[in-house]
Write a protein that holds these residues in place. Structure first.
Motif, PDB file in Angstrom:
ATOM      1  N   ALA A   1       0.828  -1.209   0.000  1.00  0.00           N
ATOM      2  CA  ALA A   1       0.000   0.000   0.000  1.00  0.00           C
ATOM      3  C   ALA A   1       0.857   1.252   0.000  1.00  0.00           C
ATOM      4  O   ALA A   1       0.556   2.238  -0.691  1.00  0.00           O
ATOM      5  N   MET A   2       1.942   1.235   0.762  1.00  0.00           N
ATOM      6  CA  MET A   2       2.862   2.379   0.788  1.00  0.00           C
ATOM      7  C   MET A   2       3.508   2.597  -0.577  1.00  0.00           C
ATOM      8  O   MET A   2       3.648   3.740  -1.034  1.00  0.00           O
ATOM      9  N   ALA A   3       3.882   1.494  -1.245  1.00  0.00           N
ATOM     10  CA  ALA A   3       4.504   1.600  -2.570  1.00  0.00           C
ATOM     11  C   ALA A   3       3.532   2.209  -3.576  1.00  0.00           C
ATOM     12  O   ALA A   3       3.891   3.136  -4.332  1.00  0.00           O
ATOM     13  N   HIS A   4       2.283   1.713  -3.590  1.00  0.00           N
ATOM     14  CA  HIS A   4       1.273   2.245  -4.501  1.00  0.00           C
ATOM     15  C   HIS A   4       1.002   3.729  -4.226  1.00  0.00           C
ATOM     16  O   HIS A   4       0.955   4.558  -5.146  1.00  0.00           O
ATOM     17  N   THR A   5       0.813   4.070  -2.952  1.00  0.00           N
ATOM     18  CA  THR A   5       0.444   5.442  -2.591  1.00  0.00           C
ATOM     19  C   THR A   5       1.586   6.410  -2.836  1.00  0.00           C
ATOM     20  O   THR A   5       1.374   7.521  -3.351  1.00  0.00           O
ATOM     21  N   ALA A   6       2.810   6.002  -2.500  1.00  0.00           N
ATOM     22  CA  ALA A   6       3.974   6.872  -2.715  1.00  0.00           C
ATOM     23  C   ALA A   6       4.168   7.168  -4.198  1.00  0.00           C
ATOM     24  O   ALA A   6       4.459   8.310  -4.583  1.00  0.00           O
ATOM     25  N   CYS A   7       3.991   6.150  -5.024  1.00  0.00           N
ATOM     26  CA  CYS A   7       4.127   6.350  -6.473  1.00  0.00           C
ATOM     27  C   CYS A   7       3.004   7.230  -7.016  1.00  0.00           C
ATOM     28  O   CYS A   7       3.219   8.017  -7.951  1.00  0.00           O
ATOM     29  N   MET A   8       1.815   7.100  -6.441  1.00  0.00           N
ATOM     30  CA  MET A   8       0.690   7.925  -6.888  1.00  0.00           C
ATOM     31  C   MET A   8       0.889   9.383  -6.484  1.00  0.00           C
ATOM     32  O   MET A   8       0.523  10.301  -7.223  1.00  0.00           O
ATOM     33  N   LEU A   9       1.492   9.611  -5.323  1.00  0.00           N
ATOM     34  CA  LEU A   9       1.711  10.981  -4.838  1.00  0.00           C
ATOM     35  C   LEU A   9       2.697  11.753  -5.711  1.00  0.00           C
ATOM     36  O   LEU A   9       2.668  12.989  -5.721  1.00  0.00           O
ATOM     37  N   ARG A  10       3.560  11.062  -6.430  1.00  0.00           N
ATOM     38  CA  ARG A  10       4.540  11.745  -7.277  1.00  0.00           C
ATOM     39  C   ARG A  10       3.939  12.199  -8.607  1.00  0.00           C
ATOM     40  O   ARG A  10       4.550  12.990  -9.327  1.00  0.00           O
TER      41      ARG A  10
END
Length: 316
Positions: free
Chosen positions: A161-170
């Motif tokens: 979830a952190m990987a998906h969200t961090a990539c989406m935030l960029r």
């Protein structure tokens, strides 16, 4: 209708809110679908809470199988609550969600869905040990092992979830803020990005691959060995009993992984968005409602616990 959110100034413009179009745009379907999914949500909440309470209140259900089932119900309860209330809003009014709320929904959705994948895998391993290695069951499925499997699932879910969200935030969303979905899911969000989504697509491939392919492979191997051992059982009654302990789990796994696999591994990336929404409904809304019933209807232990609990409540 307000289609574009407020813009934030900086190096590039980015939306600060999104509009969720919902499951359908047909006015005549809004009220019937609202009532339908409200009913599904209420049944899902009551079913999962009831199953958790039943397992917690009955000591004879404090076994590895029901420990995993308790966590499955908890996970279903949580991610259904993350998705369904926001979906219901889309049926009655324009559904505007802030950027922060959208990212939070994406994180918790990914967290609980990935976690469910590994809970279902742990349940398959539990059935394998119970049927194929019954004499070693207490040692193999000790409290420590069960705890490690559950904690491991939560950790993998958090990491994914952190990987998906961090990539989406960029990503920068500067062209449109209208999401053709009833929630902030990854594919519709990627379509709105005006910056490169290559890294996001790679993360989706890796995380979804690990969360679907690895559990599916483990479940397939577990049930292949289970079926092989069941056919070696000479007693028809024993064979039937062994199959009945696995049938509920096979149904739940098929419903969850089948719809999830269709969503993320379909051959045509340009397929109908309506198809995407319908397939997502099965593992985000229908699945959490069905699981308590799937694991209860043919389960004598759960039915016995329910009868005992009801008798205690009815007695003065």
């Amino acid at each position: 209708m307000k289609l574009f959110g407020r813009m934030a100034s900086g190096n590039g413009s980015s939306v600060t809110e999104f509009v969720l179009l919902g499951l359908t745009q047909q006015p005549e379907l809004q009220l019937p679908l609202f009532l339908l999914f409200l009913g599904i949500y209420v049944v899902s909440m009551l079913g999962n809470l009831g199953l958790m309470a039943l397992i917690g209140l009955n000591p004879h259900l404090h076994t590895p199988m029901y420990y995993f089932l308790f966590n499955l119900s908890f996970t279903d309860f949580c991610y259904s609550s993350v998705i369904t209330p926001q979906m219901l809003v889309s049926f009655v009014k324009q559904n505007i969600i802030t950027y922060g709320e959208c990212m939070a929904q994406l994180f918790f959705f990914a967290f609980f869905v990935i976690n469910e994948c590994f809970i279902l895998t742990s349940m398959a391993y539990d059935r394998y040990v119970a049927i194929c290695k019954p004499l070693l069951y207490r040692v193999t499925m000790s409290h420590q092992v069960c705890l490690m499997l559950i904690v491991g699932g939560y950790m993998i879910g958090f990491t994914g979830a952190m990987a998906h969200t961090a990539c989406m935030l960029r990503l920068n969303f500067c062209d449109s803020n209208v999401i053709n979905h009833y929630m902030c899911d990854i594919p519709p969000l990627l379509k709105l990005s005006c910056t490169s989504t290559t890294l996001n697509e790679l993360v989706v491939f890796i995380v979804v691959g690990v969360s679907i392919i690895v559990p599916n492979l483990t479940i397939f191997i577990s049930y292949s060995l289970i079926l092989f051992n069941i056919f070696l059982i000479r007693s028809t009654k024993g064979r039937s009993k062994a199959l009945s302990t696995c049938s509920s789990h096979i149904i739940a796994v098929s419903l969850f992984f089948g719809s999830a696999a269709f969503m993320y591994f379909k051959s045509s990336p340009t397929g109908s968005e309506d198809e995407d929404k319908v397939s997502t409904v099965f593992y985000t809304i229908v699945g959490p409602m069905m699981n308590p019933f799937i694991y209860s209807f043919r389960n004598k232990d759960v039915q016995m616990a329910l009868n005992k609990t009801l008798k205690k409540k009815m007695l003065p």
